[in-house]
Design an enzyme around this catalytic site. Sequence first.
Site, mmCIF file in Angstrom:
data_model
loop_
_atom_site.group_PDB
_atom_site.id
_atom_site.type_symbol
_atom_site.label_atom_id
_atom_site.label_comp_id
_atom_site.label_asym_id
_atom_site.label_seq_id
_atom_site.Cartn_x
_atom_site.Cartn_y
_atom_site.Cartn_z
ATOM 1 N N ARG A 119 65.304 12.777 46.341
ATOM 2 C CA ARG A 119 64.414 12.621 47.493
ATOM 3 C C ARG A 119 64.503 13.382 48.409
ATOM 4 O O ARG A 119 64.101 13.300 49.729
ATOM 5 C CB ARG A 119 64.524 11.090 47.921
ATOM 6 C CG ARG A 119 64.291 9.933 47.076
ATOM 7 C CD ARG A 119 63.852 8.650 47.532
ATOM 8 N NE ARG A 119 63.723 7.748 46.419
ATOM 9 C CZ ARG A 119 64.468 7.071 46.045
ATOM 10 N NH1 ARG A 119 65.862 6.896 46.794
ATOM 11 N NH2 ARG A 119 64.401 6.013 45.220
ATOM 12 N N LYS A 141 53.961 23.747 53.412
ATOM 13 C CA LYS A 141 53.135 23.213 52.340
ATOM 14 C C LYS A 141 53.937 23.686 51.017
ATOM 15 O O LYS A 141 54.578 24.768 50.829
ATOM 16 C CB LYS A 141 51.797 23.982 52.272
ATOM 17 C CG LYS A 141 50.863 23.252 53.238
ATOM 18 C CD LYS A 141 49.593 23.861 52.892
ATOM 19 C CE LYS A 141 48.558 23.223 54.035
ATOM 20 N NZ LYS A 141 47.042 23.800 53.769
ATOM 21 N N GLU A 183 46.031 38.257 54.813
ATOM 22 C CA GLU A 183 46.316 37.142 55.503
ATOM 23 C C GLU A 183 46.537 37.494 56.998
ATOM 24 O O GLU A 183 46.264 36.628 57.921
ATOM 25 C CB GLU A 183 47.402 36.220 54.914
ATOM 26 C CG GLU A 183 47.191 35.507 53.779
ATOM 27 C CD GLU A 183 46.263 34.475 53.471
ATOM 28 O OE1 GLU A 183 46.158 33.859 54.757
ATOM 29 O OE2 GLU A 183 46.033 33.997 52.418
ATOM 30 N N LYS A 225 51.117 30.989 63.588
ATOM 31 C CA LYS A 225 51.110 29.689 62.407
ATOM 32 C C LYS A 225 52.022 28.694 62.898
ATOM 33 O O LYS A 225 51.369 27.495 62.832
ATOM 34 C CB LYS A 225 51.630 30.356 61.086
ATOM 35 C CG LYS A 225 51.538 29.218 60.160
ATOM 36 C CD LYS A 225 51.343 29.323 58.593
ATOM 37 C CE LYS A 225 51.200 28.297 57.771
ATOM 38 N NZ LYS A 225 51.300 28.393 56.368
ATOM 39 N N GLU A 235 47.503 19.117 58.348
ATOM 40 C CA GLU A 235 46.120 19.506 58.292
ATOM 41 C C GLU A 235 45.120 18.308 58.446
ATOM 42 O O GLU A 235 44.239 18.317 57.545
ATOM 43 C CB GLU A 235 46.027 20.307 56.974
ATOM 44 C CG GLU A 235 44.628 21.153 57.074
ATOM 45 C CD GLU A 235 44.688 22.072 55.796
ATOM 46 O OE1 GLU A 235 45.637 22.696 55.378
ATOM 47 O OE2 GLU A 235 43.569 22.082 55.150
ATOM 48 N N ARG A 239 44.753 22.876 61.761
ATOM 49 C CA ARG A 239 45.402 23.782 60.758
ATOM 50 C C ARG A 239 44.307 24.306 59.639
ATOM 51 O O ARG A 239 44.489 25.149 58.857
ATOM 52 C CB ARG A 239 46.383 22.804 59.936
ATOM 53 C CG ARG A 239 47.223 23.670 58.950
ATOM 54 C CD ARG A 239 48.538 22.977 58.524
ATOM 55 N NE ARG A 239 49.204 23.950 57.737
ATOM 56 C CZ ARG A 239 50.535 23.919 57.219
ATOM 57 N NH1 ARG A 239 51.137 22.626 57.828
ATOM 58 N NH2 ARG A 239 51.069 24.685 56.187
ATOM 59 N N ASN A 243 42.468 28.333 56.726
ATOM 60 C CA ASN A 243 41.673 28.588 55.457
ATOM 61 C C ASN A 243 40.539 29.435 55.540
ATOM 62 O O ASN A 243 39.429 29.439 54.633
ATOM 63 C CB ASN A 243 41.173 27.285 55.083
ATOM 64 C CG ASN A 243 42.313 26.135 54.684
ATOM 65 O OD1 ASN A 243 43.513 26.640 54.117
ATOM 66 N ND2 ASN A 243 42.283 25.059 55.070
ATOM 67 N N HIS A 246 38.955 31.219 52.601
ATOM 68 C CA HIS A 246 39.729 30.644 51.332
ATOM 69 C C HIS A 246 38.706 29.811 50.575
ATOM 70 O O HIS A 246 38.924 29.423 49.184
ATOM 71 C CB HIS A 246 40.799 30.078 51.560
ATOM 72 C CG HIS A 246 42.028 30.629 52.028
ATOM 73 N ND1 HIS A 246 42.070 31.404 53.164
ATOM 74 C CD2 HIS A 246 43.104 30.462 51.596
ATOM 75 C CE1 HIS A 246 43.345 31.964 53.325
ATOM 76 N NE2 HIS A 246 43.965 31.462 52.385
ATOM 77 N N HIS A 250 39.104 31.115 46.770
ATOM 78 C CA HIS A 250 39.742 30.078 46.030
ATOM 79 C C HIS A 250 38.784 29.928 44.713
ATOM 80 O O HIS A 250 39.026 30.218 43.593
ATOM 81 C CB HIS A 250 40.041 28.698 46.306
ATOM 82 C CG HIS A 250 41.243 28.650 47.124
ATOM 83 N ND1 HIS A 250 41.452 27.753 48.085
ATOM 84 C CD2 HIS A 250 42.513 29.324 46.980
ATOM 85 C CE1 HIS A 250 42.625 27.922 48.577
ATOM 86 N NE2 HIS A 250 43.232 28.777 47.892
ATOM 87 N N HIS A 263 45.583 36.832 45.030
ATOM 88 C CA HIS A 263 45.379 35.832 46.175
ATOM 89 C C HIS A 263 44.620 36.363 47.548
ATOM 90 O O HIS A 263 43.741 36.082 47.868
ATOM 91 C CB HIS A 263 46.400 34.763 46.510
ATOM 92 C CG HIS A 263 45.968 33.795 47.369
ATOM 93 N ND1 HIS A 263 45.005 32.785 47.235
ATOM 94 C CD2 HIS A 263 46.423 33.545 48.779
ATOM 95 C CE1 HIS A 263 44.928 32.128 48.344
ATOM 96 N NE2 HIS A 263 45.540 32.552 49.457
HETATM 97 N N1 GLY Z 1 48.177 28.556 53.707
HETATM 98 C C1 GLY Z 1 47.550 27.632 54.956
HETATM 99 C C2 GLY Z 1 48.418 26.564 55.540
HETATM 100 O O1 GLY Z 1 49.690 26.852 55.440
HETATM 101 O O2 GLY Z 1 47.856 25.485 56.033
#
Ligand code: GLY
Length: 364
Positions: A119, A141, A183, A225, A235, A239, A243, A246, A250, A263
Amino acid sequence: MSRVVNVNLEARAYAIHIGTGCLAALPDLLPAASAALVVTDTNVEAHYGPGVVRGLEQAGWAVARCVVPAGEGSKTLDGAQTIYRAALEAGLDRRSVIVALGGGMVGDLAGFAAATFLRGVRLVQVPTSLLAMVDSSVGGKTAVNLPQGKNLVGVFYQPAVVVADLRTLDTLPEREYVSGLAEVVKYGVIWDADLFALLETRAADVLAREPALLQEVIGRCCEIKAEIVAVDERESGVRAILNFGHTLGHAVETVAGYGHWLHGEAVALGMAYAARVSIRERGFPERDAERVLALLRRLGLPVELEGPAGKLSWDRVRRAMAADKKAHRSRPTFVLAEHMGSVVFGCDVSEDGLRETFDTVRAT
Ligand code: GLY
């Protein structure tokens, strides 16, 4: 000397250390514990695995390692299972740490394993690719892929610390380094016009991986960031601006097949697309859209679909956009630019607008 950026998340706050040679200080930067599992991939292991393990052992840590095959193919539930097995064999307990040593794939996979094993055991991100330094190692993430799509299973799980040694970029293949620059450009467009201008004037030095400049640029990206994540960790709002580029990116990755575009290359295509959509939808000045395209080109990133992948059918790309996990009732949403350094998220764009702009990025 390292630059330190703090991610202000109260009980989950942490520091990002960015510097040349800071990997040597890793044992001092780790949270107090006595056992660590170093997770890496076959590429990174060859360059940095033994040094990291030796450094920790010399500092008195009990260290086990888990080396997964390099490539996106390892970022699966099976890959996580491999880490759980290694953690059990090493006798890790809830006071131990997992060190994710590698690029985005390793960070996401080891992060997912750290978040779920017992956990949750503490996670240390040691990004070794530009993309991981400016994006995936920061913000919590973590995820694995399913056969149906990328990053479909995951959790938000913040690391205890991030240690980005710029020296590890020396061994990064050129194409991957350039891909990571997409990025970096993104942060200039979405948040910081001065950063964008710096990249324009110092593009050659960025490409030459000039260490002092890299520390400044990567540090700035991490600051941006950190600022965004601190106000919207999960998000639910702002946040989403991370994207930018993206939505199409994607979709192109999915339709062209993973591995065809890296990517960051797909994100560059997506940013070129979003910049063009932004002109018609949000009044983004054409001159600024041209600057985005020119900088991406100057850095060696694609802004047009070329070669066999240039024949991607709009229908397939549109379907992939509808399937994106950020789409709402099959309508893709976009992050669009209003002026350099400022974007809006959650934009709906007309079907004609989507289609006609796609034709401008598709080779004829
Ligand atoms: N890669 C986008 C984020 O971390 O929200």
